[in-house]
Design an enzyme around this catalytic site. Structure first.
Site, short mmCIF file in Angstrom:
data_model
loop_
_atom_site.label_atom_id
_atom_site.label_comp_id
_atom_site.label_asym_id
_atom_site.label_seq_id
_atom_site.Cartn_x
_atom_site.Cartn_y
_atom_site.Cartn_z
N ALA A 84 35.20 51.88 42.37
CA ALA A 84 36.50 51.79 41.71
C ALA A 84 36.74 50.34 41.31
O ALA A 84 36.26 49.41 41.96
CB ALA A 84 37.62 52.29 42.62
N VAL A 108 33.32 47.80 44.96
CA VAL A 108 34.37 47.30 44.07
C VAL A 108 33.77 46.86 42.73
O VAL A 108 32.85 46.02 42.71
CB VAL A 108 35.12 46.12 44.72
CG1 VAL A 108 36.20 45.60 43.78
CG2 VAL A 108 35.72 46.54 46.05
N LYS A 109 34.29 47.41 41.65
CA LYS A 109 33.84 47.04 40.31
C LYS A 109 34.66 45.86 39.81
O LYS A 109 35.90 45.90 39.83
CB LYS A 109 33.97 48.23 39.36
CG LYS A 109 33.10 49.42 39.72
CD LYS A 109 33.38 50.62 38.85
CE LYS A 109 33.00 50.41 37.41
NZ LYS A 109 33.17 51.65 36.60
N VAL A 110 33.96 44.84 39.34
CA VAL A 110 34.63 43.62 38.86
C VAL A 110 34.06 43.24 37.50
O VAL A 110 32.84 43.09 37.36
CB VAL A 110 34.43 42.44 39.85
CG1 VAL A 110 35.18 41.21 39.37
CG2 VAL A 110 34.88 42.83 41.26
#
Length: 220
Positions: free
Chosen positions: A58, A84-86
Site C-alpha cells: 500500500a 510500503v510503496k513510496v
C-alpha cells in the site's frame, strides 16, 4: 516468479486466490479511491480474501517526508507485514532511506526510467516497479526500460526485486516475463485474459462431448 494482483476488488482477489497461488496484492491511492472503501478497512479485507497469506503493498499519500513516514507507520500498524510503496521523488528517496533504517520494507514506485528505479533500490527499497504502459503512453518503450533496470539490478543490487507494473495487455506482461522479471503485478482483467482464449473452452467442450458420447458418463 511472483505474480501479484493490482486491485482493490476483494471479490476478485478471493476468486483468483482460490484457483491460483497469488503471491501478493498491490494497491495505490487511485485504485483505492476508485473502489470507494476506506484503505484501513480495505487492507484487512484483502488479507482475509487471500486466506491470511501473501504480501500486501500500500502506498503513502502525504506530500511531506514527515507525513509519508507517518503514513508508513499507520499502514504497518494495520497490517504488520505490509510493504510500503513510496514514489521515487527527492522526498520519496529520503523516506525510503529512513524507512529502511527502521527495518520497514519498501517498494520504489512511480518509476519511469531505469536510472530512477536504480536510485530507489540503492536508497534501500526492496522492490521497484517501473510503469510499463505509462512509459509507452509517453512515447517511451516500457519493456526496454524494464530490461535496462533488470540489468542494472543484476549488476548493482542483485538482492533487490523488480516488480513490473501498469499493464494494458497480456502481451506487455508477457514481454516483461521473457525479460526475466522476478515479479509482475496484474490488473484483474489482464490476469483473466491470460486464460480467456475462446479456443480453450471449445477444446474442453469437444473432449467432454466425445467422452460422454462413448462412455455415457461425466466423470472418470
Amino acid at each position: 516468479m511472483k505474480i501479484l494482483l493490482d486491485t482493490s476488488d476483494v471479490k476478485a482477489i478471493k476468486r483468483i486466490s482460490g484457483m491460483f497461488p497469488v503471491w501478493g496484492v498491490t494497491t495505490n491511492p487511485a485504485i483505492v479511491a476508485a473502489g470507494g472503501v476506506p484503505l484501513f478497512d480495505l487492507l484487512p479485507a484483502i488479507r482475509d480474501a487471500m486466506g491470511g497469506k501473501g504480501t500486501l503493498f500500500a502506498q503513502v499519500i502525504a506530500p511531506t517526508v514527515e507525513g509519508m513516514i507517518d503514513d508508513a507507520h499507520k499502514l504497518r500498524e494495520r497490517v504488520d507485514n505490509l510493504v510500503v510503496k513510496v514514489p521515487v521523488t527527492p522526498s520519496g528517496l529520503q523516506v525510503i532511506k529512513e524507512l529502511t533504517a527502521q527495518n520497514i520494507p519498501t517498494l520504489a514506485t512511480s518509476v519511469y526510467g531505469a536510472a530512477q528505479g536504480l536510485l530507489g533500490v540503492l536508497a534501500g527499497a526492496k522492490y521497484v516497479s517501473p510503469y510499463v504502459s505509462r512509459i509507452d503512453a509517453q512515447g517511451g518503450n516500457g519493456p526496454e526500460v524494464v530490461s535496462e533496470l533488470q540489468a542494472l539490478l543484476s549488476t548493482h543490487a542483485p538482492e533487490k526485486e523488480l516488480v513490473a507494473a501498469s499493464f494494458k495487455s497480456p502481451r506487455q506482461a508477457l514481454e516483461c516475463m521473457l525479460i526475466g522479471c522476478k515479479g509482475i503485478t496484474l490488473p484483474v482483467d489482464i490476469f483473466d485474459l491470460f486464460i480467456a482464449d475462446p479456443a480453450v473452452g471449445i477444446a474442453v467442450k469437444q473432449f467432454e462431448e466425445k467422452w460422454q458420447n462413448t462412455f455415457h458418463q461425466e466423470n472418470l
